[in-house]
Design a protein around this motif. Structure first.
Motif, PDB file in Angstrom:
ATOM      1  N   PRO A   1      14.291  10.550   4.245  1.00 34.34           N
ATOM      2  CA  PRO A   1      14.169  11.967   3.864  1.00 34.34           C
ATOM      3  C   PRO A   1      14.865  12.308   2.556  1.00 34.34           C
ATOM      4  N   SER A   2      16.031  11.704   2.314  1.00 33.69           N
ATOM      5  CA  SER A   2      16.728  11.996   1.057  1.00 33.69           C
ATOM      6  C   SER A   2      15.962  11.439  -0.141  1.00 33.69           C
ATOM      7  N   ASP A   3      15.351  10.250   0.020  1.00 31.71           N
ATOM      8  CA  ASP A   3      14.550   9.693  -1.068  1.00 31.71           C
ATOM      9  C   ASP A   3      13.349  10.591  -1.377  1.00 31.71           C
ATOM     10  N   ILE A   4      12.720  11.103  -0.320  1.00 33.04           N
ATOM     11  CA  ILE A   4      11.568  11.976  -0.512  1.00 33.04           C
ATOM     12  C   ILE A   4      11.973  13.243  -1.232  1.00 33.04           C
TER      13      ILE A   4
ATOM     14  N   ASP B   1       0.829  -1.194   0.000  1.00 40.45           N
ATOM     15  CA  ASP B   1       0.000   0.000   0.000  1.00 40.45           C
ATOM     16  C   ASP B   1       0.864   1.244   0.000  1.00 40.45           C
ATOM     17  N   ASP B   2       0.248   2.372  -0.385  1.00 39.28           N
ATOM     18  CA  ASP B   2       0.989   3.620  -0.545  1.00 39.28           C
ATOM     19  C   ASP B   2       1.547   4.127   0.776  1.00 39.28           C
ATOM     20  N   GLU B   3       0.786   3.953   1.862  1.00 40.31           N
ATOM     21  CA  GLU B   3       1.251   4.490   3.137  1.00 40.31           C
ATOM     22  C   GLU B   3       2.505   3.783   3.619  1.00 40.31           C
ATOM     23  N   VAL B   4       2.551   2.453   3.440  1.00 40.04           N
ATOM     24  CA  VAL B   4       3.749   1.718   3.841  1.00 40.04           C
ATOM     25  C   VAL B   4       4.927   2.125   2.984  1.00 40.04           C
ATOM     26  N   ASP B   5       4.711   2.280   1.665  1.00 42.89           N
ATOM     27  CA  ASP B   5       5.786   2.719   0.783  1.00 42.89           C
ATOM     28  C   ASP B   5       6.300   4.091   1.199  1.00 42.89           C
ATOM     29  N   HIS B   6       5.382   4.986   1.563  1.00 40.82           N
ATOM     30  CA  HIS B   6       5.785   6.309   2.009  1.00 40.82           C
ATOM     31  C   HIS B   6       6.625   6.222   3.264  1.00 40.82           C
ATOM     32  N   ALA B   7       6.230   5.316   4.189  1.00 41.28           N
ATOM     33  CA  ALA B   7       6.984   5.188   5.432  1.00 41.28           C
ATOM     34  C   ALA B   7       8.387   4.655   5.192  1.00 41.28           C
ATOM     35  N   ARG B   8       8.576   3.872   4.142  1.00 44.97           N
ATOM     36  CA  ARG B   8       9.894   3.302   3.859  1.00 44.97           C
ATOM     37  C   ARG B   8      10.842   4.308   3.219  1.00 44.97           C
ATOM     38  N   LEU B   9      10.346   5.400   2.723  1.00 46.21           N
ATOM     39  CA  LEU B   9      11.196   6.391   2.079  1.00 46.21           C
ATOM     40  C   LEU B   9      11.991   7.162   3.129  1.00 46.21           C
TER      41      LEU B   9
ATOM     42  N   ALA C   1       4.646   9.215  -5.522  1.00 44.71           N
ATOM     43  CA  ALA C   1       4.343  10.649  -5.594  1.00 44.71           C
ATOM     44  C   ALA C   1       2.876  10.918  -5.305  1.00 44.71           C
ATOM     45  N   ALA C   2       1.993  10.020  -5.759  1.00 45.39           N
ATOM     46  CA  ALA C   2       0.561  10.189  -5.483  1.00 45.39           C
ATOM     47  C   ALA C   2       0.287  10.143  -3.991  1.00 45.39           C
TER      48      ALA C   2
ATOM     49  N   HIS D   1       5.875  21.249 -12.517  1.00 49.74           N
ATOM     50  CA  HIS D   1       6.404  20.012 -13.081  1.00 49.74           C
ATOM     51  C   HIS D   1       6.713  18.945 -12.045  1.00 49.74           C
ATOM     52  N   ASN D   2       6.717  19.283 -10.745  1.00 51.19           N
ATOM     53  CA  ASN D   2       7.064  18.296  -9.734  1.00 51.19           C
ATOM     54  C   ASN D   2       6.349  18.605  -8.418  1.00 51.19           C
ATOM     55  N   LEU D   3       6.626  17.786  -7.411  1.00 50.28           N
ATOM     56  CA  LEU D   3       5.980  17.951  -6.109  1.00 50.28           C
ATOM     57  C   LEU D   3       6.404  19.241  -5.427  1.00 50.28           C
TER      58      LEU D   3
END
Length: 383
Positions: free
Chosen positions: A126-129, A116-124, A148-149, A363-365
Motif C-alpha cells: 500500500p505504501s508503494d502504491i 506481467d503488469d498484474e503480478v507487478d501490481h500485486a507485489r506493490l 502506473a499503467a 500530473h499523477n494518478l
C-alpha cells in the motif's frame, strides 16, 4: 515423440515475441491471459496449448494464418516435431525481467516482458502504491510508468446520466401507451382492464477527452489516453480528440482492445504529436465539426492541457465560451496545477478558466482519481 516442457512466464513471453515477428500484435495483458489459462490445467496437450493461445493472443480472424506459422515455428521447430504434452509447474512463479520501454514521447507498442503488469501490481505494498500515485508522470522511469499503467486500468468513473427522449415499455410510467392498451382491450371485449405505460429511461452521458499533445504535455497525454481507453472498454461512451497544431479525432483508434496497439494506431494518426500548440484554433475546429454531435452537445468534456497556447487568447476564450454553452460540464486537467505555487496567469489559461466548471491537476494518478470523484459528484448533482 513427446518432449514435455514447463509452462513459465518466460515461455509465454517468448511465444508472444514470436507472434510479433509474424505480424500478430500482442500485449502483456494477452500474455498474462495465456499464462493464467494454461495454469488452470495440471497437464496441457499440444492442442490445448494451440487453442488457448489462439483464443487469448489473436484478435482477428485474418491473423489465424500468421498465428499458425508462429506456433509451428516456436513449439514444433523447423522439422515439425515437438512437444505433445506440456507439464505445468505448481506453484505458479513469475520470473521478473526488465526490458527497454519507450520514452514518454510518441506512443508505441512496448516490447514483450516476462513480468506481467498484474503480478507487478500485486507485489506493490500500500505504501508503494501511494508513493506511485503521488509521483508526477513526467518524473517516472520506465518501470514506474508500466506499473502506473496497470493502476490506470483499475480506475472507473460514475458518469452523470440524462433522460432519453425515446420512450420504452414500462410497468409504471408517466405516459399512456395507447396502442398497447387498445390491443390488450381486444382480448376483453373492448374493455380496457389495464392501461399500458411508457417511460423515458435514463442513459449515461458521453465523456469527451480533448488532449493536448504538444511537447510539454507528452507524458501526461499518454496517461490520459490510457485512462480514456480504460473507460471506453469498461462500457462507457467515450470520444477522444487530440489538439496541438491541428485537431484529430482518435475515437476509432482507441477501440482496439490492446491499449498498446491502440496507442500505436494513434501515433500513426496524430501527425502533430510532440509539436507546437494552437489550442484555441484546434478547439474551435472541434466545435465547428462536432458541435452538434453527441461528442460535445450534452456531454461531459475533459480538456487536458497546460494552457501554454501560441494562439490569440481571444480565440480560446470564444471557443471555451461556446463549449461551456453546449456541453453538460467542462472540466480542465492542468499538470502545472500539481505545483502548489502555480497560478493560472498564462494568457491562454486565464482566458479559458472563466468557462471551466471543474479545474483539477492532471500530473499523477491521484489527479485522475480526483477526476473520477468529480464525475461522480456531477452525477449526484444531476440526480
Amino acid at each position: 515423440m513427446t518432449t514435455p516442457f514447463e509452462i513459465s512466464a518466460r515461455l509465454c513471453a517468448g511465444f508472444a515475441d514470436q507472434l510479433r515477428r509474424h505480424g500478430v500484435e500482442t500485449s502483456p495483458e494477452q500474455t498474462t491471459a495465456l499464462y493464467a489459462a494454461l495454469h488452470q490445467l495440471d497437464r496441457v496437450r499440444l492442442r490445448d496449448l494451440y487453442l488457448a493461445g489462439r483464443v487469448t493472443m489473436v484478435g482477428a480472424r485474418e491473423q489465424f494464418t500468421a498465428y499458425d506459422a508462429a506456433f509451428r515455428a516456436y513449439f514444433l521447430g523447423a522439422d515439425g516435431t515437438g512437444a505433445t504434452a506440456v507439464a505445468v509447474s505448481r506453484p505458479v512463479a513469475v520470473a521478473e525481467s526488465r526490458s527497454p520501454e519507450p520514452t514518454a514521447g510518441t506512443p508505441s507498442a512496448r516490447p514483450a516482458e516476462d513480468a506481467d503488469d498484474e503480478v507487478d501490481h500485486a507485489r506493490l505494498t500500500p505504501s508503494d502504491i501511494q508513493v506511485l500515485k503521488e509521483k508526477s508522470f513526467a518524473a517516472m522511469d520506465a518501470d514506474e510508468r508500466r506499473r502506473a499503467a496497470a493502476l490506470v486500468r483499475t480506475l472507473d468513473a460514475d458518469l452523470p446520466r440524462r433522460r432519453s427522449r425515446r420512450r420504452v415499455r414500462a410497468h409504471r410510467g408517466r405516459h399512456l401507451d395507447t396502442r398497447r392498451s387498445l390491443r390488450a382491450a381486444l382480448r376483453t371485449d373492448g374493455e380496457p382492464i389495464r392501461l399500458a405505460r411508457r417511460r423515458n429511461p435514463t442513459r449515461e452521458r458521453p465523456i469527451t477527452f480533448v488532449v493536448d499533445v504538444s511537447g510539454s504535455m507528452a507524458p501526461y497525454a499518454l496517461a490520459v489516453l490510457r485512462f480514456a481507453h480504460a473507460l471506453a472498454h469498461a462500457g462507457h461512451r467515450v470520444e477522444v480528440f487530440t489538439v496541438g497544431v491541428r485537431a484529430t479525432r482518435i475515437t476509432e483508434q482507441l477501440r482496439r482492445t490492446c491499449v498498446d496497439a491502440a496507442l500505436s494506431r494513434i501515433a500513426a494518426a496524430v501527425r502533430d504529436w510532440d509539436g507546437g500548440t494552437r489550442l484555441g484554433t484546434s478547439l474551435a475546429t472541434v466545435l465547428d465539426r462536432y458541435g452538434g454531435h453527441r461528442a460535445v452537445r450534452g456531454a461531459v468534456v475533459v480538456v487536458c492541457s497546460d494552457g501554454l497556447d501560441r494562439d490569440d487568447p481571444a480565440i480560446l476564450a470564444t471557443a471555451m465560451q461556446h463549449l461551456h454553452r453546449i456541453a453538460h460540464r467542462v472540466m480542465w486537467l492542468n499538470p502545472l496545477k500539481g505545483d502548489p505555487r502555480y497560478r493560472p496567469l498564462q494568457r491562454g489559461m486565464a482566458a479559458a478558466l472563466p468557462h471551466v466548471d471543474v479545474f483539477l491537476p492532471g500530473h499523477n494518478l491521484t489527479s485522475l482519481e480526483q477526476l473520477c470523484a468529480a464525475l461522480a459528484a456531477v452525477r449526484r448533482r444531476s440526480a
